[in-house]
Design an enzyme around this catalytic site. Structure first.
Site, PDB file in Angstrom:
ATOM      1  N   GLU A  85      44.086  53.988 -17.589  1.00  0.00           N
ATOM      2  CA  GLU A  85      42.668  53.627 -17.661  1.00  0.00           C
ATOM      3  C   GLU A  85      42.407  52.173 -17.268  1.00  0.00           C
ATOM      4  O   GLU A  85      41.369  51.611 -17.615  1.00  0.00           O
ATOM      5  CB  GLU A  85      42.117  53.880 -19.066  1.00  0.00           C
ATOM      6  N   HIS A 104      40.205  51.261 -26.359  1.00  0.00           N
ATOM      7  CA  HIS A 104      39.813  52.648 -26.078  1.00  0.00           C
ATOM      8  C   HIS A 104      40.552  53.539 -27.068  1.00  0.00           C
ATOM      9  O   HIS A 104      41.769  53.393 -27.225  1.00  0.00           O
ATOM     10  CB  HIS A 104      40.180  53.004 -24.637  1.00  0.00           C
ATOM     11  N   HIS A 106      40.733  57.632 -29.125  1.00  0.00           N
ATOM     12  CA  HIS A 106      40.324  59.032 -29.256  1.00  0.00           C
ATOM     13  C   HIS A 106      40.101  59.309 -30.743  1.00  0.00           C
ATOM     14  O   HIS A 106      40.483  60.369 -31.235  1.00  0.00           O
ATOM     15  CB  HIS A 106      41.396  59.975 -28.711  1.00  0.00           C
ATOM     16  N   TYR A 125      20.864  51.389 -39.126  1.00  0.00           N
ATOM     17  CA  TYR A 125      20.646  50.115 -38.423  1.00  0.00           C
ATOM     18  C   TYR A 125      21.934  49.551 -37.820  1.00  0.00           C
ATOM     19  O   TYR A 125      21.912  48.781 -36.852  1.00  0.00           O
ATOM     20  CB  TYR A 125      19.971  49.093 -39.343  1.00  0.00           C
ATOM     21  N   HIS A 167      36.118  63.100 -24.556  1.00  0.00           N
ATOM     22  CA  HIS A 167      37.241  62.182 -24.403  1.00  0.00           C
ATOM     23  C   HIS A 167      37.392  61.241 -25.603  1.00  0.00           C
ATOM     24  O   HIS A 167      38.354  61.358 -26.344  1.00  0.00           O
ATOM     25  CB  HIS A 167      37.058  61.407 -23.083  1.00  0.00           C
ATOM     26  N   TYR A 220      23.702  37.439 -37.086  1.00  0.00           N
ATOM     27  CA  TYR A 220      24.336  37.941 -38.315  1.00  0.00           C
ATOM     28  C   TYR A 220      25.832  37.630 -38.351  1.00  0.00           C
ATOM     29  O   TYR A 220      26.571  37.989 -37.439  1.00  0.00           O
ATOM     30  CB  TYR A 220      24.143  39.458 -38.420  1.00  0.00           C
TER      31      TYR A 220
HETATM   32  P1  13P Z   1      47.499  55.792 -21.113  1.00  0.00           P
HETATM   33  O1  13P Z   1      48.732  56.170 -21.920  1.00  0.00           O
HETATM   34  O2  13P Z   1      47.771  55.843 -19.626  1.00  0.00           O
HETATM   35  O3  13P Z   1      46.931  54.479 -21.580  1.00  0.00           O
HETATM   36  O4  13P Z   1      46.395  56.903 -21.340  1.00  0.00           O
HETATM   37  C1  13P Z   1      45.967  57.229 -22.616  1.00  0.00           C
HETATM   38  C2  13P Z   1      44.550  57.656 -22.617  1.00  0.00           C
HETATM   39  O5  13P Z   1      43.934  57.627 -23.653  1.00  0.00           O
HETATM   40  C3  13P Z   1      43.896  58.087 -21.362  1.00  0.00           C
HETATM   41  O6  13P Z   1      42.522  58.199 -21.538  1.00  0.00           O
END
Ligand code: 13P
Length: 227
Positions: A85, A104, A106, A125, A167, A220
């Site tokens: 990514e 990032h 999940h 809020y 995702h 804040y």
């Molecule tokens: P990577 O291991 O390449 O960082 O990918 C993990 C991931 O969450 C892809 O969206």
């Protein structure tokens, strides 16, 4: 509405010390420890001049080490195997100087909401902390593609987080600690929204109420420790 951060806003200042490789490895490990990522899902990076240092593709919270992080230029030039990514991270760094650290995940509730293909609306809020009256959702595209990077960059523009359909989520902050807090906060808000939806129909705040919250967040709790 999305308010541009004023130049004097403390949270828009980069941290006095750029996050080290140790800080970034610790952050990725902590996301796993707190259950926001499982196995090799998710990735983390920190801005560097002309690019970033980013987790290696396929790395897990158990195996990440400071020296496994990969220096990657904004055009993808790299001596190693950066996260699939990297383009999503690169477009966000290129577009928003406030972004110093990107996370990032999940994480369960953000991903559940993203799998309903719903944005996180202004039901509380706290949503305003991410810079707008909702947390937008980028349409689905295959992971690790320039298309996903483009859609995510558009959804997060002017904000500090967005959901990624089917995702997960992505967010940024000026520091590693701030990015962990943002990821935890977004996950908590998504959980609360899903609970409220399961119990009934949450009353959404009005545009004026969200705009007032956005303004309050401009000043804040911003200290060196809380950004
Ligand atoms: P990577 O291991 O390449 O960082 O990918 C993990 C991931 O969450 C892809 O969206």
């Amino acid at each position: 509405m999305t308010l541009p951060a004023p130049a004097s806003r403390p949270s828009s200042r980069p941290a006095s010390r750029p996050p080290s490789r140790e800080d970034i490895a610790d952050l990725y490990r902590e996301l796993g420890r707190r259950g926001l990522n499982v196995g090799s899902s998710g990735n983390v990076s920190a801005r560097r001049p002309g690019g970033m240092v980013i987790t290696q593709t396929g790395i897990t919270g158990d195996t990440v080490r400071p020296d496994s992080l990969v220096e990657t230029a904004l055009d993808g030039t790299s001596a190693g195997a950066p996260s699939s990514e990297w383009q999503m991270h690169a477009l966000i760094y290129a577009a928003d100087p406030r972004a110093q650290v990107i996370v990032h995940t999940h994480s369960d509730h953000a991903t559940a909401l993203a799998c309903l293909n719903l944005p996180l609306p202004g039901f509380h809020y706290g949503v305003a902390e991410f810079g707008g009256d909702d947390v937008r959702i980028a349409p689905y595209a295959t992971f690790g593609t320039p298309e996903l990077a483009r859609l995510a960059a558009a959804a997060i523009a002017g904000r500090t987080a967005c959901l990624l359909a089917n995702h997960g989520m992505i967010c940024h902050a000026p520091t590693a600690a701030g990015a962990l807090r943002a990821a935890l906060k977004l996950e908590a808000l998504c959980r609360q929204y899903l609970i409220a939806r399961a119990a009934g129909r949450p009353r959404l705040l009005t545009r004026a109420q969200m705009d007032a919250a956005i303004l309050r967040y401009q000043n804040y709790g911003h200290t060196e420790e809380t950004t």
